[in-house]
Design an enzyme around this catalytic site. Structure first.
Site, PDB file in Angstrom:
ATOM      1  N   HIS A 242       0.953  -1.105   0.275  1.00  0.00           N
ATOM      2  CA  HIS A 242      -0.058   0.439   0.191  1.00  0.00           C
ATOM      3  C   HIS A 242       1.088   1.798   0.518  1.00  0.00           C
ATOM      4  CE1 HIS A 242      -3.238  -2.387   1.219  1.00  0.00           C
ATOM      5  NE2 HIS A 242      -2.954  -3.159   1.914  1.00  0.00           N
TER       6      HIS A 242
HETATM    7  C1  BDR Z   1      -2.739   0.803   5.195  1.00  0.00           C
HETATM    8  O1  BDR Z   1      -2.956   0.340   6.553  1.00  0.00           O
HETATM    9  C2  BDR Z   1      -1.621  -0.199   7.335  1.00  0.00           C
HETATM   10  O2  BDR Z   1      -1.582  -1.042   7.820  1.00  0.00           O
HETATM   11  C3  BDR Z   1      -0.996  -0.042   6.314  1.00  0.00           C
HETATM   12  O3  BDR Z   1       0.576   0.120   6.773  1.00  0.00           O
HETATM   13  C4  BDR Z   1      -1.273   1.066   5.078  1.00  0.00           C
HETATM   14  O4  BDR Z   1      -1.083   2.037   5.874  1.00  0.00           O
HETATM   15  C5  BDR Z   1      -3.658   0.539   4.416  1.00  0.00           C
HETATM   16  O5  BDR Z   1      -4.939  -0.508   4.756  1.00  0.00           O
END
Ligand code: BDR
Ligand code: CA
Length: 312
Positions: A242
């Site tokens: 992500h």
């Molecule tokens: C987001 O949630 C976190 O667990 C990750 O680092 C990212 O920023 C994805 O949904």
């Protein structure tokens, strides 16, 4: 002369770590500092992790400022099942000796942006938006002083990853997100709709491992741990990476498709709290307040991240 001066507000977090390494490796980007927030793990640990990441990259001069330890209103919610009990796959990365920076992240964001020319600093938000909202409340002119805020979070069409409709960063602190989306700042949102279109492969992770560097080995070990969660939960072929999409978007916007929309965050209904309600057709809400990044050239993205990690 770098193209971007950025502050990374972050809750490392494995994908946060890859985003930070990518930014630190990129000559187009000057990382002014990391500000930490509670999210994937509690804030004391995200701060330790931020310091460990900067040290492993050999960039000891980049300051790491600890921020808010809890969401504005809701109880804290963490994600050790995804990121490990220490937030970085329990690799036990070395944290530098000596005290952490004394300033609070929210003060530091406000002062750092005020001390630079208007429109010259971009805030990259990779976690819950608590620090960002607090800074905007503390100094409302921050919204127009920033070049923009590029944030990973939300979802438009693909549903949530924390509730049926809410992505983690929005679900953890929807009230902070609401403040940010109503702030008037130039916003770009990188939602799950984008990040789920770029899934890692084992081959790519092996390529990172073969860099043969301490950063390459650590990133590969973290990613092997990290991607199993999404593969098991959603039967994905690989894990979505992500947060590095925020940095890749700054470096190579041509890899992405963006649509300007009005986005509002649901804060009232317990059923849909944290949902990023997006007027995709531009017919039902006010003027667009956000660029919604909805597609990515996945091969170009993974090539870019691998190239940059090779430089650390
Ligand atoms: C987001 O949630 C976190 O667990 C990750 O680092 C990212 O920023 C994805 O949904
Ligand atoms: Ca994150």
């Amino acid at each position: 002369m770098p193209d971007h001066a950025i502050i990374i507000d972050t809750d490392p977090g494995i994908d946060d770590a890859v985003a930070i390494f990518t930014a630190l490796a990129s000559p187009e980007i000057e990382v002014l500092g990391l500000t930490t927030v509670g999210g994937n793990v509690p804030v004391a640990q995200t701060t330790r992790n931020g310091r460990a990441i900067v040290a492993l990259a050999g960039r000891h001069a980049v300051p790491v400022l600890q921020g808010c330890g809890r969401p504005l209103i809701l109880d804290p919610q963490t994600a050790e099942t995804v990121h490990g009990s220490d937030g970085l796959a329990d690799l036990d990365l070395a944290v530098p000796d000596g005290p952490a920076a004394a300033a609070h992240a929210v003060d530091w964001i406000v002062e750092t942006v005020a001390g630079r020319p208007a429109g010259s600093v971009t805030l990259c938000a990779l976690g819950p938006l608590t620090n960002v909202a607090a800074a905007l409340v503390r100094a409302p002119d921050l919204a127009e002083r920033l070049a923009g805020i590029v944030l990973m979070g939300g979802s438009v069409f693909v549903g949530g990853n924390t509730t049926a409709v809410a992505e983690f960063n929005m679900a953890v602190d929807p009230h902070a997100a609401d403040i940010v989306f109503r702030s008037g700042a130039a916003l770009t949102m990188v939602p799950l709709d984008c990040t789920h279109k770029a899934l890692m492969t084992n081959r790519w992770i092996e390529q990172i491992d073969r860099l043969g560097t301490p950063v390459g080995h650590a990133v590969a070990a973290m990613l092997r741990f990290y991607q199993r969660f999404d593969m098991e939960r959603y039967a994905f072929a690989g894990g979505p990476l992500h947060d590095p999409n925020v940095i890749a978007y700054l470096l190579k916007p041509d890899l992405y498709a963006v649509r300007r929309c009005h986005v509002a965050v649901e804060i009232t209904s317990p059923l849909t709290r944290g949902m990023t309600v997006t007027d995709w057709w531009g017919r039902f809400a006010g003027a667009p307040n956000c660029g919604v990044v909805h597609d990515v050239d996945a091969d170009g993205f993974f090539d870019l991240i691998a190239q940059r990690l090779a430089d650390l």
